[in-house]
Design a protein around this motif. Structure first.
Motif, PDB file in Angstrom:
ATOM      1  N   LEU A   6      15.165  34.794  15.724  1.00 49.02           N
ATOM      2  CA  LEU A   6      14.172  34.241  15.340  1.00 49.02           C
ATOM      3  C   LEU A   6      14.270  32.594  15.693  1.00 49.02           C
ATOM      4  O   LEU A   6      13.756  31.741  15.363  1.00 49.02           O
ATOM      5  N   LYS A   7      15.481  32.451  16.541  1.00 44.11           N
ATOM      6  CA  LYS A   7      15.637  31.121  17.248  1.00 44.11           C
ATOM      7  C   LYS A   7      15.906  29.915  16.404  1.00 44.11           C
ATOM      8  O   LYS A   7      15.459  28.833  16.267  1.00 44.11           O
ATOM      9  N   LEU A   8      16.642  30.307  15.358  1.00 44.84           N
ATOM     10  CA  LEU A   8      17.328  29.362  14.396  1.00 44.84           C
ATOM     11  C   LEU A   8      18.521  28.819  15.007  1.00 44.84           C
ATOM     12  O   LEU A   8      19.386  29.488  15.866  1.00 44.84           O
ATOM     13  N   ASN A   9      19.083  27.670  14.824  1.00 49.41           N
ATOM     14  CA  ASN A   9      20.271  26.923  15.368  1.00 49.41           C
ATOM     15  C   ASN A   9      21.306  27.626  14.651  1.00 49.41           C
ATOM     16  O   ASN A   9      21.406  28.024  13.619  1.00 49.41           O
ATOM     17  N   LYS A  10      22.773  27.237  15.412  1.00 48.19           N
ATOM     18  CA  LYS A  10      23.875  27.589  15.079  1.00 48.19           C
ATOM     19  C   LYS A  10      24.134  27.498  13.740  1.00 48.19           C
ATOM     20  O   LYS A  10      24.904  27.938  12.885  1.00 48.19           O
ATOM     21  N   SER A  11      23.966  25.931  13.108  1.00 50.70           N
ATOM     22  CA  SER A  11      24.312  25.638  11.802  1.00 50.70           C
ATOM     23  C   SER A  11      23.724  26.447  10.706  1.00 50.70           C
ATOM     24  O   SER A  11      24.332  26.749   9.633  1.00 50.70           O
ATOM     25  N   ILE A  12      22.491  26.616  11.086  1.00 49.41           N
ATOM     26  CA  ILE A  12      21.844  27.500   9.940  1.00 49.41           C
ATOM     27  C   ILE A  12      22.206  29.165   9.829  1.00 49.41           C
ATOM     28  O   ILE A  12      22.246  29.484   9.081  1.00 49.41           O
ATOM     29  N   GLN A  67      17.983  14.565  11.271  1.00 44.87           N
ATOM     30  CA  GLN A  67      18.707  14.744  10.226  1.00 44.87           C
ATOM     31  C   GLN A  67      19.581  13.218   9.863  1.00 44.87           C
ATOM     32  O   GLN A  67      19.814  13.067   8.846  1.00 44.87           O
ATOM     33  N   ASP A  68      19.830  12.637  11.088  1.00 48.75           N
ATOM     34  CA  ASP A  68      20.646  11.488  10.935  1.00 48.75           C
ATOM     35  C   ASP A  68      19.661  10.372  10.596  1.00 48.75           C
ATOM     36  O   ASP A  68      19.198   9.951  11.822  1.00 48.75           O
ATOM     37  N   SER A  69      19.362   9.751   9.629  1.00 49.02           N
ATOM     38  CA  SER A  69      18.398   8.842   9.536  1.00 49.02           C
ATOM     39  C   SER A  69      18.834   7.484  10.033  1.00 49.02           C
ATOM     40  O   SER A  69      20.058   7.083  10.133  1.00 49.02           O
ATOM     41  N   GLY A  70      17.991   6.515  10.258  1.00 44.53           N
ATOM     42  CA  GLY A  70      18.265   5.126  10.618  1.00 44.53           C
ATOM     43  C   GLY A  70      18.565   4.196   9.457  1.00 44.53           C
ATOM     44  O   GLY A  70      18.643   4.950   8.518  1.00 44.53           O
ATOM     45  N   LYS A  71      18.477   3.087   9.844  1.00 46.98           N
ATOM     46  CA  LYS A  71      18.772   2.098   8.828  1.00 46.98           C
ATOM     47  C   LYS A  71      17.862   2.146   7.494  1.00 46.98           C
ATOM     48  O   LYS A  71      18.251   1.742   6.412  1.00 46.98           O
ATOM     49  N   LYS A  72      16.801   2.632   7.883  1.00 42.08           N
ATOM     50  CA  LYS A  72      15.545   2.424   6.653  1.00 42.08           C
ATOM     51  C   LYS A  72      15.814   3.676   5.533  1.00 42.08           C
ATOM     52  O   LYS A  72      15.150   3.846   4.780  1.00 42.08           O
ATOM     53  N   GLY A  73      16.886   4.659   6.107  1.00 39.39           N
ATOM     54  CA  GLY A  73      17.237   5.465   5.029  1.00 39.39           C
ATOM     55  C   GLY A  73      16.246   6.712   5.314  1.00 39.39           C
ATOM     56  O   GLY A  73      15.202   6.764   6.120  1.00 39.39           O
ATOM     57  N   LYS A  74      16.412   7.773   4.622  1.00 40.01           N
ATOM     58  CA  LYS A  74      15.774   9.301   4.863  1.00 40.01           C
ATOM     59  C   LYS A  74      14.183   9.012   4.048  1.00 40.01           C
ATOM     60  O   LYS A  74      14.169   8.596   3.150  1.00 40.01           O
ATOM     61  N   GLN A  90      15.559  27.283  -8.523  1.00 35.48           N
ATOM     62  CA  GLN A  90      16.117  28.204  -7.525  1.00 35.48           C
ATOM     63  C   GLN A  90      15.865  27.849  -6.128  1.00 35.48           C
ATOM     64  O   GLN A  90      16.502  27.715  -5.267  1.00 35.48           O
ATOM     65  N   ILE A  91      14.878  27.165  -5.858  1.00 33.84           N
ATOM     66  CA  ILE A  91      14.215  26.754  -4.530  1.00 33.84           C
ATOM     67  C   ILE A  91      15.433  25.735  -3.641  1.00 33.84           C
ATOM     68  O   ILE A  91      15.658  25.962  -2.659  1.00 33.84           O
ATOM     69  N   GLN A  92      15.704  24.668  -4.699  1.00 31.56           N
ATOM     70  CA  GLN A  92      16.669  23.866  -4.391  1.00 31.56           C
ATOM     71  C   GLN A  92      17.935  24.399  -4.242  1.00 31.56           C
ATOM     72  O   GLN A  92      18.561  23.852  -3.045  1.00 31.56           O
ATOM     73  N   GLU A  93      18.446  25.176  -5.160  1.00 30.21           N
ATOM     74  CA  GLU A  93      19.476  25.804  -4.642  1.00 30.21           C
ATOM     75  C   GLU A  93      19.764  26.614  -3.227  1.00 30.21           C
ATOM     76  O   GLU A  93      20.841  26.407  -2.438  1.00 30.21           O
ATOM     77  N   ASN A  94      18.538  27.225  -2.729  1.00 27.43           N
ATOM     78  CA  ASN A  94      18.580  27.883  -1.477  1.00 27.43           C
ATOM     79  C   ASN A  94      18.548  26.879  -0.419  1.00 27.43           C
ATOM     80  O   ASN A  94      19.361  26.935   0.571  1.00 27.43           O
ATOM     81  N   PHE A  95      17.697  25.708  -0.563  1.00 25.11           N
ATOM     82  CA  PHE A  95      17.905  24.622   0.538  1.00 25.11           C
ATOM     83  C   PHE A  95      19.250  24.292   0.609  1.00 25.11           C
ATOM     84  O   PHE A  95      19.701  23.888   1.653  1.00 25.11           O
ATOM     85  N   SER A  96      20.031  23.828  -0.589  1.00 26.64           N
ATOM     86  CA  SER A  96      21.065  23.264  -0.397  1.00 26.64           C
ATOM     87  C   SER A  96      22.227  24.423   0.287  1.00 26.64           C
ATOM     88  O   SER A  96      22.991  23.806   0.984  1.00 26.64           O
ATOM     89  N   ALA A  97      22.092  25.655   0.132  1.00 32.74           N
ATOM     90  CA  ALA A  97      22.892  26.540   0.679  1.00 32.74           C
ATOM     91  C   ALA A  97      22.615  26.691   2.111  1.00 32.74           C
ATOM     92  O   ALA A  97      23.573  26.885   2.994  1.00 32.74           O
ATOM     93  N   TYR A  98      21.491  26.686   2.447  1.00 27.53           N
ATOM     94  CA  TYR A  98      20.951  27.192   3.786  1.00 27.53           C
ATOM     95  C   TYR A  98      21.337  25.777   4.724  1.00 27.53           C
ATOM     96  O   TYR A  98      21.700  25.931   6.062  1.00 27.53           O
ATOM     97  N   SER A  99      21.497  24.471   4.080  1.00 26.20           N
ATOM     98  CA  SER A  99      21.533  23.276   4.916  1.00 26.20           C
ATOM     99  C   SER A  99      23.033  22.755   4.748  1.00 26.20           C
ATOM    100  O   SER A  99      23.224  21.534   5.006  1.00 26.20           O
ATOM    101  N   LYS A 100      23.855  23.726   4.080  1.00 25.57           N
ATOM    102  CA  LYS A 100      25.356  23.282   4.274  1.00 25.57           C
ATOM    103  C   LYS A 100      25.753  22.768   5.370  1.00 25.57           C
ATOM    104  O   LYS A 100      26.744  21.828   5.281  1.00 25.57           O
ATOM    105  N   TYR A 101      25.453  22.950   6.582  1.00 24.10           N
ATOM    106  CA  TYR A 101      26.365  22.772   7.892  1.00 24.10           C
ATOM    107  C   TYR A 101      25.336  21.831   8.580  1.00 24.10           C
ATOM    108  O   TYR A 101      25.280  21.687   9.819  1.00 24.10           O
TER     109      TYR A 101
END
Length: 412
Positions: A6-12, A67-74, A90-101
């Motif tokens: 599905l062409k997802l990157n390595k960290s995901i 993912q790396d924001s500038g000085k003005k923040g995310k 539940q959705i937030q828990e999933n986002f948190s788990a998938y974005s771990k890396y």
């Protein structure tokens, strides 16, 4: 198919491998490429099909390079609107788990709890925001969040959102976001009002129908009990005492009905918890945790309170009241028999609920087996129920003195 296709990157891929996701589900296979292609998408999918990952994984992929924001923040670039607090969490828990890396940050905001901590998190900046409509609009009104940079807007459980009266809020939120954005609409069913909403806010959407309703719950053993309305309590007690083992989720239509059933079952020594709209967020979360941890074996809920809640190892579902919307039945029984396990669904049908059963069987394109060996059988041909002997009293029905009410005793 594998997730890497599905062409997802390595960290995901690393994060989902740690969650033991082996292969994408049909809804993920069909939806993820469309989201990555930045198309508007309408996906019809039920709870338990993996639909959260179907939008969360590609959103993380699309945002990964920034993912790396500038000085003005995310800045909030993805917004997920969810009808209930439980679903949002539940959705937030999933986002948190998938974005771990990754360095992508997500948070959840919802009503029924203190607003100040939520303001603090938003002030620090997030990439992805999961929200219930009311709290989102409250915080926007107080200038605590900026929706000017939204690239992807997700409307999750759209049918439930509209059933709960959020249509105006949803339209307002959509207008607060930039005109040029991607919209993903996920709904378990597609009633006319959801189709109408989709037609007015989505641009040339692609459609994914991942789980046709007729494919309901292959691993669920369904049984139908014809029973007089006044005997449903007795039948429920009979089943939980002698027939059903393990964890049970019971659906009732009203909060008052839940309270009566909970009182009766607790009085008979069962460990019972309940969730419904009148309970505080903390009480609902505590009840759910007790059930998940095995401190309670029975959970009673309304459809709205239970929508989207994931409960592992659920042995049985009881439809104490038959739902008047056939698709709701499919949702309910789909809570058990998940991930290859077997489950059971017991439905109590009184005379006035027979048309609902006819609609459900038509939707499923099957006949639900009837259990007629139980102590409270109602004649399946009965069109109505007689609760008292006609002509027995010249007084109006249900006229009772205070003394008789006090002395009234049922065997349970």
């Amino acid at each position: 198919m594998q997730f890497k296709e599905l062409k997802l990157n390595k960290s995901i891929l690393k994060a989902i491998a740690q969650l033991n996701y082996e292969a994408p589900t049909p809804v993920q296979q069909q939806t993820i490429p469309l989201v990555l292609a930045k198309k508007d998408v309408i996906t019809t999918a039920q709870t338990g099909t993996g639909k959260t990952a179907a939008f969360a994984l590609p959103i993380l992929q699309l945002l990964f390079n920034r993912q790396d924001s500038g000085k003005k923040g995310k800045k909030i670039r993805a917004l997920i609107i969810s009808p209930t607090r439980e679903l949002a969490l539940q959705i937030q828990e999933n986002f948190s788990a998938y974005s771990k890396y990754s360095n992508l940050k997500s948070t959840v905001i919802y009503g029924g709890t203190s607003i100040e901590p939520q303001k603090d998190v938003l002030r620090k900046g997030v990439d992805i925001l999961v929200a219930t409509p009311g709290r989102l609009l409250d915080l926007h009104k107080q200038d605590c969040l900026n929706l000017d940079y939204i690239e992807t807007l997700v409307l999750d459980e759209a049918d439930l959102m509209l059933d709960m009266g959020f249509i105006d809020d949803v339209r307002k939120i959509e207008r607060l976001c930039p005109k040029e954005k991607q919209i993903l609409l996920f709904s378990a069913t597609m009633p006319a009002k959801v189709v109408q909403l989709a037609n007015t806010i989505l641009k040339e959407p692609e459609t994914v129908n991942a789980t046709p309703s007729s494919s309901a719950a292959k691993n669920v053993n369904q049984l139908l009990f014809y029973v007089g309305k006044q005997h449903k309590m007795e039948l429920c007690l009979h089943l939980v005492k002698k027939i059903i083992e393990g964890n049970i989720l019971i659906f009732r239509r009203t909060k008052m009905g839940i309270a009566k059933l909970e009182k009766m079952l607790k009085g008979n020594g069962f460990k019972v918890e309940s969730i419904h709209g009148d309970k505080t967020q903390n009480d609902r979360e505590t009840a759910l945790e007790k059930f998940k941890d095995g401190k309670a074996t029975i959970l009673i809920a309304t459809d709205v309170a239970a929508r989207g809640i994931d409960i592992d190892n659920l042995d049985a579902v009881i439809n104490f009241d038959i739902p008047n919307v056939s698709e709701t039945y499919v949702h309910r029984i789909g809570r058990t028999g998940r991930a290859g396990k077997s489950g059971a669904a017991y439905s109590f049908c009184s005379a006035d609920e027979k048309p609902y059963i006819a609609g459900i069987q038509q939707l499923l394109n099957t006949t639900i087996p009837v259990m007629d060996e139980h102590p409270y059988v109602l004649d399946p041909k009965a069109k109505r129920e007689v609760h008292r002997t006609p002509g027995k009293s010249k007084h109006r029905p249900n006229r009772k003195s205070e003394a008789s009410k006090k002395n009234k005793k049922r065997w349970y």
